[in-house]
Design a protein around this motif. Structure first.
Motif, PDB file in Angstrom:
ATOM      1  N   LEU A 177       0.876  -1.168   0.000  1.00 15.45           N
ATOM      2  CA  LEU A 177       0.000   0.000   0.000  1.00 15.45           C
ATOM      3  C   LEU A 177       0.913   1.218   0.000  1.00 15.45           C
ATOM      4  O   LEU A 177       1.692   1.420   0.937  1.00 15.45           O
ATOM      5  CB  LEU A 177      -0.896   0.006   1.233  1.00 15.45           C
ATOM      6  CG  LEU A 177      -1.890  -1.150   1.382  1.00 15.45           C
ATOM      7  CD1 LEU A 177      -2.677  -1.007   2.681  1.00 15.45           C
ATOM      8  CD2 LEU A 177      -2.843  -1.209   0.203  1.00 15.45           C
ATOM      9  N   LEU A 178       0.840   2.006  -1.060  1.00 20.59           N
ATOM     10  CA  LEU A 178       1.786   3.096  -1.257  1.00 20.59           C
ATOM     11  C   LEU A 178       1.058   4.439  -1.238  1.00 20.59           C
ATOM     12  O   LEU A 178       0.273   4.749  -2.138  1.00 20.59           O
ATOM     13  CB  LEU A 178       2.524   2.930  -2.591  1.00 20.59           C
ATOM     14  CG  LEU A 178       3.240   1.587  -2.810  1.00 20.59           C
ATOM     15  CD1 LEU A 178       3.897   1.562  -4.188  1.00 20.59           C
ATOM     16  CD2 LEU A 178       4.268   1.342  -1.711  1.00 20.59           C
ATOM     17  N   GLY A 179       1.295   5.234  -0.198  1.00 21.08           N
ATOM     18  CA  GLY A 179       0.747   6.575  -0.123  1.00 21.08           C
ATOM     19  C   GLY A 179       1.674   7.549  -0.821  1.00 21.08           C
ATOM     20  O   GLY A 179       2.857   7.621  -0.485  1.00 21.08           O
ATOM     21  N   ILE A 180       1.147   8.297  -1.802  1.00 20.77           N
ATOM     22  CA  ILE A 180       2.054   9.105  -2.624  1.00 20.77           C
ATOM     23  C   ILE A 180       1.782  10.605  -2.525  1.00 20.77           C
ATOM     24  O   ILE A 180       2.284  11.379  -3.353  1.00 20.77           O
ATOM     25  CB  ILE A 180       2.062   8.653  -4.100  1.00 20.77           C
ATOM     26  CG1 ILE A 180       0.685   8.826  -4.749  1.00 20.77           C
ATOM     27  CG2 ILE A 180       2.535   7.212  -4.206  1.00 20.77           C
ATOM     28  CD1 ILE A 180       0.724   8.599  -6.263  1.00 20.77           C
ATOM     29  N   GLY A 181       1.033  11.064  -1.538  1.00 25.40           N
ATOM     30  CA  GLY A 181       0.850  12.496  -1.373  1.00 25.40           C
ATOM     31  C   GLY A 181       2.066  13.159  -0.753  1.00 25.40           C
ATOM     32  O   GLY A 181       2.953  12.502  -0.208  1.00 25.40           O
ATOM     33  N   GLY A 182       2.127  14.482  -0.847  1.00 25.14           N
ATOM     34  CA  GLY A 182       3.198  15.240  -0.197  1.00 25.14           C
ATOM     35  C   GLY A 182       4.498  15.281  -0.957  1.00 25.14           C
ATOM     36  O   GLY A 182       5.562  15.545  -0.379  1.00 25.14           O
ATOM     37  N   SER A 183       4.457  15.088  -2.263  1.00 27.25           N
ATOM     38  CA  SER A 183       5.683  15.030  -3.063  1.00 27.25           C
ATOM     39  C   SER A 183       6.312  16.411  -3.247  1.00 27.25           C
ATOM     40  O   SER A 183       5.627  17.425  -3.271  1.00 27.25           O
ATOM     41  CB  SER A 183       5.366  14.433  -4.439  1.00 27.25           C
ATOM     42  OG  SER A 183       6.421  14.621  -5.346  1.00 27.25           O
ATOM     43  N   SER A 203      -4.066   7.676  -3.454  1.00 26.01           N
ATOM     44  CA  SER A 203      -3.961   9.085  -3.820  1.00 26.01           C
ATOM     45  C   SER A 203      -5.351   9.641  -4.062  1.00 26.01           C
ATOM     46  O   SER A 203      -6.259   8.915  -4.467  1.00 26.01           O
ATOM     47  CB  SER A 203      -3.119   9.240  -5.092  1.00 26.01           C
ATOM     48  OG  SER A 203      -3.125  10.577  -5.553  1.00 26.01           O
ATOM     49  N   ASP A 204      -5.525  10.952  -3.813  1.00 23.18           N
ATOM     50  CA  ASP A 204      -6.789  11.591  -4.164  1.00 23.18           C
ATOM     51  C   ASP A 204      -6.629  12.481  -5.397  1.00 23.18           C
ATOM     52  O   ASP A 204      -7.530  13.244  -5.735  1.00 23.18           O
ATOM     53  CB  ASP A 204      -7.335  12.406  -2.989  1.00 23.18           C
ATOM     54  CG  ASP A 204      -6.449  13.592  -2.612  1.00 23.18           C
ATOM     55  OD1 ASP A 204      -5.330  13.680  -3.142  1.00 23.18           O
ATOM     56  OD2 ASP A 204      -6.878  14.413  -1.783  1.00 23.18           O
ATOM     57  N   VAL A 205      -5.492  12.360  -6.093  1.00 24.21           N
ATOM     58  CA  VAL A 205      -5.236  13.136  -7.306  1.00 24.21           C
ATOM     59  C   VAL A 205      -5.523  12.271  -8.522  1.00 24.21           C
ATOM     60  O   VAL A 205      -5.001  11.164  -8.638  1.00 24.21           O
ATOM     61  CB  VAL A 205      -3.769  13.632  -7.347  1.00 24.21           C
ATOM     62  CG1 VAL A 205      -3.461  14.309  -8.674  1.00 24.21           C
ATOM     63  CG2 VAL A 205      -3.510  14.586  -6.192  1.00 24.21           C
ATOM     64  N   ARG A 206      -6.353  12.771  -9.438  1.00 24.63           N
ATOM     65  CA  ARG A 206      -6.730  12.003 -10.633  1.00 24.63           C
ATOM     66  C   ARG A 206      -6.162  12.614 -11.904  1.00 24.63           C
ATOM     67  O   ARG A 206      -6.587  12.274 -13.009  1.00 24.63           O
ATOM     68  CB  ARG A 206      -8.267  11.934 -10.739  1.00 24.63           C
ATOM     69  CG  ARG A 206      -8.967  11.488  -9.467  1.00 24.63           C
ATOM     70  CD  ARG A 206      -8.445  10.158  -8.955  1.00 24.63           C
ATOM     71  NE  ARG A 206      -8.774   9.062  -9.840  1.00 24.63           N
ATOM     72  CZ  ARG A 206      -8.219   7.857  -9.756  1.00 24.63           C
ATOM     73  NH1 ARG A 206      -7.275   7.617  -8.866  1.00 24.63           N
ATOM     74  NH2 ARG A 206      -8.588   6.896 -10.586  1.00 24.63           N
ATOM     75  N   PHE A 230       0.977  21.056 -10.763  1.00 19.58           N
ATOM     76  CA  PHE A 230       1.597  20.798  -9.462  1.00 19.58           C
ATOM     77  C   PHE A 230       3.033  21.297  -9.314  1.00 19.58           C
ATOM     78  O   PHE A 230       3.471  21.597  -8.203  1.00 19.58           O
ATOM     79  CB  PHE A 230       1.542  19.294  -9.157  1.00 19.58           C
ATOM     80  CG  PHE A 230       0.142  18.754  -9.125  1.00 19.58           C
ATOM     81  CD1 PHE A 230      -0.716  19.088  -8.094  1.00 19.58           C
ATOM     82  CD2 PHE A 230      -0.320  17.937 -10.138  1.00 19.58           C
ATOM     83  CE1 PHE A 230      -2.016  18.618  -8.064  1.00 19.58           C
ATOM     84  CE2 PHE A 230      -1.615  17.455 -10.129  1.00 19.58           C
ATOM     85  CZ  PHE A 230      -2.477  17.793  -9.086  1.00 19.58           C
ATOM     86  N   ALA A 231       3.786  21.375 -10.418  1.00 14.40           N
ATOM     87  CA  ALA A 231       5.183  21.807 -10.291  1.00 14.40           C
ATOM     88  C   ALA A 231       5.320  23.219  -9.710  1.00 14.40           C
ATOM     89  O   ALA A 231       6.245  23.461  -8.916  1.00 14.40           O
ATOM     90  CB  ALA A 231       5.899  21.699 -11.639  1.00 14.40           C
ATOM     91  N   ALA A 268      -0.169  12.152 -10.462  1.00 23.98           N
ATOM     92  CA  ALA A 268      -0.077  12.311  -9.011  1.00 23.98           C
ATOM     93  C   ALA A 268       1.372  12.260  -8.553  1.00 23.98           C
ATOM     94  O   ALA A 268       2.179  11.499  -9.083  1.00 23.98           O
ATOM     95  CB  ALA A 268      -0.879  11.210  -8.316  1.00 23.98           C
ATOM     96  N   ALA A 269       1.703  13.092  -7.571  1.00 20.94           N
ATOM     97  CA  ALA A 269       3.041  13.127  -6.973  1.00 20.94           C
ATOM     98  C   ALA A 269       4.121  13.356  -8.023  1.00 20.94           C
ATOM     99  O   ALA A 269       5.131  12.654  -8.067  1.00 20.94           O
ATOM    100  CB  ALA A 269       3.315  11.846  -6.194  1.00 20.94           C
TER     101      ALA A 269
END
Length: 378
Positions: A143-149, A204-207, A220-221, A256-257
């Motif tokens: 399970l990989l959480g990828i927020g906060g990049s 992730s909540d980013v689509r 996002f950059a 995402a991320a």
């Protein structure tokens, strides 16, 4: 108070997300519970702190599953500095599930105040190193959480840590980060570690897609410090990267991320709503069975909160069981309900709420408990 007039014992589920920049979800849940217990010490409180794949995801799993083990790991942080971090092995023999969080291995919060961030050089190598450590320890599911990049490397750092090699037109391995991808000419996956047998779920909540006006670079950059020229260079580098890898850049969540979603899908992962996956894994629905109220919340509760973010997912689970919901938020961007509380109102000002969130969350929990007791006595 006599036994005849004492309030009935109630089950209360406390399931907030973090209050970004203020207090993490686990601490927020604990503070709300402390406040409630100060008024109703005999109630059953089930703490299920939530997350959506970003910072706090690992802690949410750890809080809900006390038998989970934190596994230390040293990784290369997003700016190249060594980071002492950890990942989480969940209880159970099969699948052996590991939770690895990008935020605590390659995230923006790991950048020191005195460090200069180059948006073209930051990378996800450390995230991949932690994933590799989890696999070496016997994980059969990730399970990989990828927020906060803080990077925009298309997940190339992760894949490099897992054994892939990205080379330029002269056969030389390219440097980490988007600047290296701008010279990518080949992607050698011969030594890439295969995905674990029980699968990979990316939370992730980013689509967003990888490329284009809604993609990783354009949207996002700039949040990661990229100026307009750097945004253009990152977009060009990610376009080249997608062509070299030969995977679909248009899939929902590929951006995402900083495109890490793209790299992980190319490895064989599946993307999922982070909050939904967290809720399922920590047993939120089972906790709600027999509950008379659930308390959720986040720093800013607005129209987006109901679109896949943690408080919206908690509300959906609660409504399916007919359990009333109270939202505690730093601020409300939508009209607050009769059972909701604003920390700004509780504390008296935004500065007071931010300066001591734990205190005001305790007070919010106590106020909600007093309201509940008032209903008991009717």
């Amino acid at each position: 108070m006599s036994a005849a007039t004492s309030p009935a014992r109630s089950r209360i589920v406390v399931a907030p997300d973090s209050f970004k920049g203020s207090i993490d979800a686990t601490s927020a849940a604990g503070a709300l519970a402390e406040g409630w217990r100060s008024v109703r010490p005999d109630d059953e409180l089930l703490l299920r702190p939530m997350a959506d794949g970003g910072e706090g995801t690992l802690d949410a799993f750890a809080a809900a599953m006390p038998e989970a083990r934190r596994m230390p790991v040293a990784v290369t942080g997003p700016t190249g500095r060594r980071i002492d971090s950890h990942w989480l092995m969940l209880p159970g023999e099969r699948p052996r599930t590991a939770v690895v969080e990008l935020a605590c291995t390659s995230g923006i919060e790991l950048v020191g105040a005195d460090e200069t961030v180059n948006p073209l050089a930051t990378h996800t190598l450390g995230f991949g190193q932690a994933i590799r450590a989890a696999l070496a320890a016997g994980a059969t599911r990730l399970l990989l959480g990828i927020g906060g990049s803080v990077s925009s490397d298309g997940g190339a750092g992760v894949l490099t840590a897992l054994g892939a090699v990205v080379r330029d037109a002269h056969g030389r391995q390219v440097a980490s980060g988007a600047a290296g991808l701008a010279r990518a000419a080949s992607f050698d996956a011969e030594r890439l570690i295969p995905p674990p047998v029980d699968g990979i779920l990316v939370l992730s909540d980013v689509r967003a897609p990888l490329l284009g006006p809604d993609g990783a670079a354009r949207v996002f950059a700039p949040q990661k410090g990229a100026d307009p020229d750097q945004v253009d260079r990152i977009e060009t580098a990610l376009t080249r990267w997608a062509r070299v890898v030969g995977a679909d850049p248009d899939g929902a969540g590929a951006g995402a991320a900083g495109g890490c979603g793209f790299g992980l899908v190319a490895w064989g992962a599946q993307l999922a709503s982070g909050a939904d996956a967290v809720a399922e894994t920590i047993g939120l629905d089972a906790a709600l069975a027999g509950a008379v109220r659930v308390i959720t919340g986040e720093g800013s509760y607005d129209s987006q909160s109901l679109l896949g973010k943690a408080p919206g997912v908690v509300r959906a689970y609660a409504e399916a069981r007919g359990v009333p919901v109270s939202v505690v938020a730093g601020r409300f961007g939508v009209a607050a309900g009769a059972d909701d509380l604003s920390l700004v109102d509780v504390a008296g000002s935004p500065s007071a709420a931010l300066s001591d969130p734990r205190r005001w969350l305790r007070e919010a929990g106590a106020r909600l408990a007093r309201r509940h007791t008032g209903r008991d006595s009717v």
